[in-house]
Write an enzyme that holds these catalytic residues in place. Structure first.
Site, mmCIF file in Angstrom:
data_model
loop_
_atom_site.group_PDB
_atom_site.id
_atom_site.type_symbol
_atom_site.label_atom_id
_atom_site.label_comp_id
_atom_site.label_asym_id
_atom_site.label_seq_id
_atom_site.Cartn_x
_atom_site.Cartn_y
_atom_site.Cartn_z
ATOM 1 N N GLY A 94 0.811 -1.208 0.000
ATOM 2 C CA GLY A 94 0.000 0.000 0.000
ATOM 3 C C GLY A 94 0.846 1.259 0.000
ATOM 4 O O GLY A 94 2.083 1.206 0.023
ATOM 5 N N ASP B 276 1.505 -9.068 1.495
ATOM 6 C CA ASP B 276 0.307 -8.439 0.945
ATOM 7 C C ASP B 276 -0.501 -9.539 0.262
ATOM 8 O O ASP B 276 -0.009 -10.668 0.076
ATOM 9 C CB ASP B 276 0.670 -7.336 -0.061
ATOM 10 C CG ASP B 276 -0.389 -6.233 -0.106
ATOM 11 O OD1 ASP B 276 -1.564 -6.562 -0.401
ATOM 12 O OD2 ASP B 276 -0.070 -5.065 0.163
ATOM 13 N N ILE B 277 -1.725 -9.198 -0.127
ATOM 14 C CA ILE B 277 -2.576 -10.175 -0.801
ATOM 15 C C ILE B 277 -2.261 -10.244 -2.296
ATOM 16 O O ILE B 277 -2.619 -11.190 -2.980
ATOM 17 C CB ILE B 277 -4.067 -9.857 -0.563
ATOM 18 C CG1 ILE B 277 -4.921 -11.077 -0.870
ATOM 19 C CG2 ILE B 277 -4.503 -8.625 -1.339
ATOM 20 C CD1 ILE B 277 -6.356 -10.949 -0.399
ATOM 21 N N TYR C 264 -15.166 3.629 7.109
ATOM 22 C CA TYR C 264 -13.738 3.634 7.458
ATOM 23 C C TYR C 264 -13.526 4.260 8.833
ATOM 24 O O TYR C 264 -12.830 3.707 9.686
ATOM 25 C CB TYR C 264 -12.969 4.412 6.388
ATOM 26 C CG TYR C 264 -11.489 4.541 6.632
ATOM 27 C CD1 TYR C 264 -10.665 3.419 6.688
ATOM 28 C CD2 TYR C 264 -10.900 5.802 6.787
ATOM 29 C CE1 TYR C 264 -9.296 3.546 6.899
ATOM 30 C CE2 TYR C 264 -9.541 5.938 6.988
ATOM 31 C CZ TYR C 264 -8.745 4.807 7.047
ATOM 32 O OH TYR C 264 -7.393 4.944 7.256
#
Length: 317
Positions: free
Chosen positions: A12, A35-36, A143
């Site tokens: 990110g 990370d994915i 969020y």
């Protein structure tokens, strides 16, 4: 012995630069990025990397045991604008990933946790000017709700189980390295890219919308300064207010015009305007400055000079 660190969500915007800085400090082999996805090839190929879904407790635990991890930075999240489009996915990712990491610390699998919060915890009932550390938090976005609830769980795990968890309420973060990831403050990154590429920008916020912002280098510095601070110096285990500069789209436009006189802007506010209007325009971070001597380095014009210089290299190479 050097710390063994796992960064979840390393690809990110913040994770990318945090990984690089921590590897510089602790040694590449001691900082495991995860990370994915593997789209950020520069990061994936720069040191140890694992594909981990932040919602998968067993995958995180297995990685921690395999690499003898003692510190986890949980940077994976669905941000404000994206979270409004996919509310259940935002809740699932943002909350369950935090529980996984807090529970690993509770079980003593790891020793220290970093989890970022955000100015999104605030809402329209929060004092907008110099928002204090302790104040009304009634967020209006998914969020923001996940971050507010997360703060309460962090403090609970610290008080109830002694978990060494640390957190910062990030303002908008501006970087020339990683592209923005679906946040309401992303205009302040996009505007520099468009200035270099097209000499014009259409802004999704109104010209007088003032928001707290920070250059990425300062955000990384704050994160590491907090994590290196002695535990006994920390009075906040929910999340520290953090601030550097506040400005409007008009002010950032004027700053760019000093370097690029032909730069043009027009304003077309969209759904993100309502999100921005619910957030503070400036933050009081005196508790962070007193507890662990936080100090920012970049003002608006210094940040603009750095952003334009680096992006010119990127687009002209």
């Amino acid at each position: 012995m050097s710390s063994k660190i796992l960064i979840i969500g390393a690809c990110g915007q913040i994770g990318t630069e945090l990984t690089a800085k921590l590897r510089e400090m602790h040694g590449t082999e001691n900082v495991i990025a995860s990370d994915i996805n593997t789209r950020n090839l520069d990061l994936v190929n720069s040191g140890p990397f694992e594909i981990i879904d932040a919602k998968n407790y067993n995958a995180i635990k297995d990685c921690c045991k395999t690499y003898s991890i003692d510190t986890v930075y949980l940077m994976a999240a669905l941000l404000s604008a994206t979270g409004e489009k996919y509310p259940m996915e935002a809740w699932d990712l943002n909350m369950n990933s935090l529980f996984h990491v807090l529970n690993l610390a509770k079980e003593s699998t790891i020793k220290k946790v970093y989890w970022p919060s955000s100015i999104a915890v605030f809402g329209p009932t929060t004092p907008r000017e110099n928002t204090p550390q302790h104040t009304i938090c009634e967020p209006t976005t998914v969020y923001g709700i996940t971050k507010q609830v997360g703060e309460r769980w962090c403090e609970y795990y610290h008080k109830k189980y002694g978990v060494d968890v640390r957190s910062l309420r990030y303002p908008g973060i501006i970087s020339h390295k990683a592209m923005p990831g679906g946040g309401t403050t992303d205009y302040a990154v996009e505007i520099y890219h468009e200035a270099i590429k097209n000499e014009s920008y259409e802004c999704f916020l109104s010209e007088d919308t003032s928001l707290p912002m920070m250059f990425m280098e300062d955000a990384i510095k704050a994160t590491i300064d907090l994590m290196e601070a002695p535990s006994e110096h920390l009075s906040i285990r929910s999340s520290y207010n953090l601030s550097a500069i506040s400005f409007t789209p008009k002010e950032i436009y004027d700053s760019i015009k000093k370097h690029m006189p032909h730069f043009k802007i027009n304003y077309r506010p969209d759904f993100r305007q309502a999100i921005a209007d619910s957030w503070p325009s400036s933050i009081d971070d005196s508790v962070a400055r007193n507890d662990w001597n936080w100090q920012h380095r970049f003002d608006l014009d210094a940040m603009t000079s750095e952003m334009l210089k680096e992006l010119k290299k990127k687009y002209n190479s």
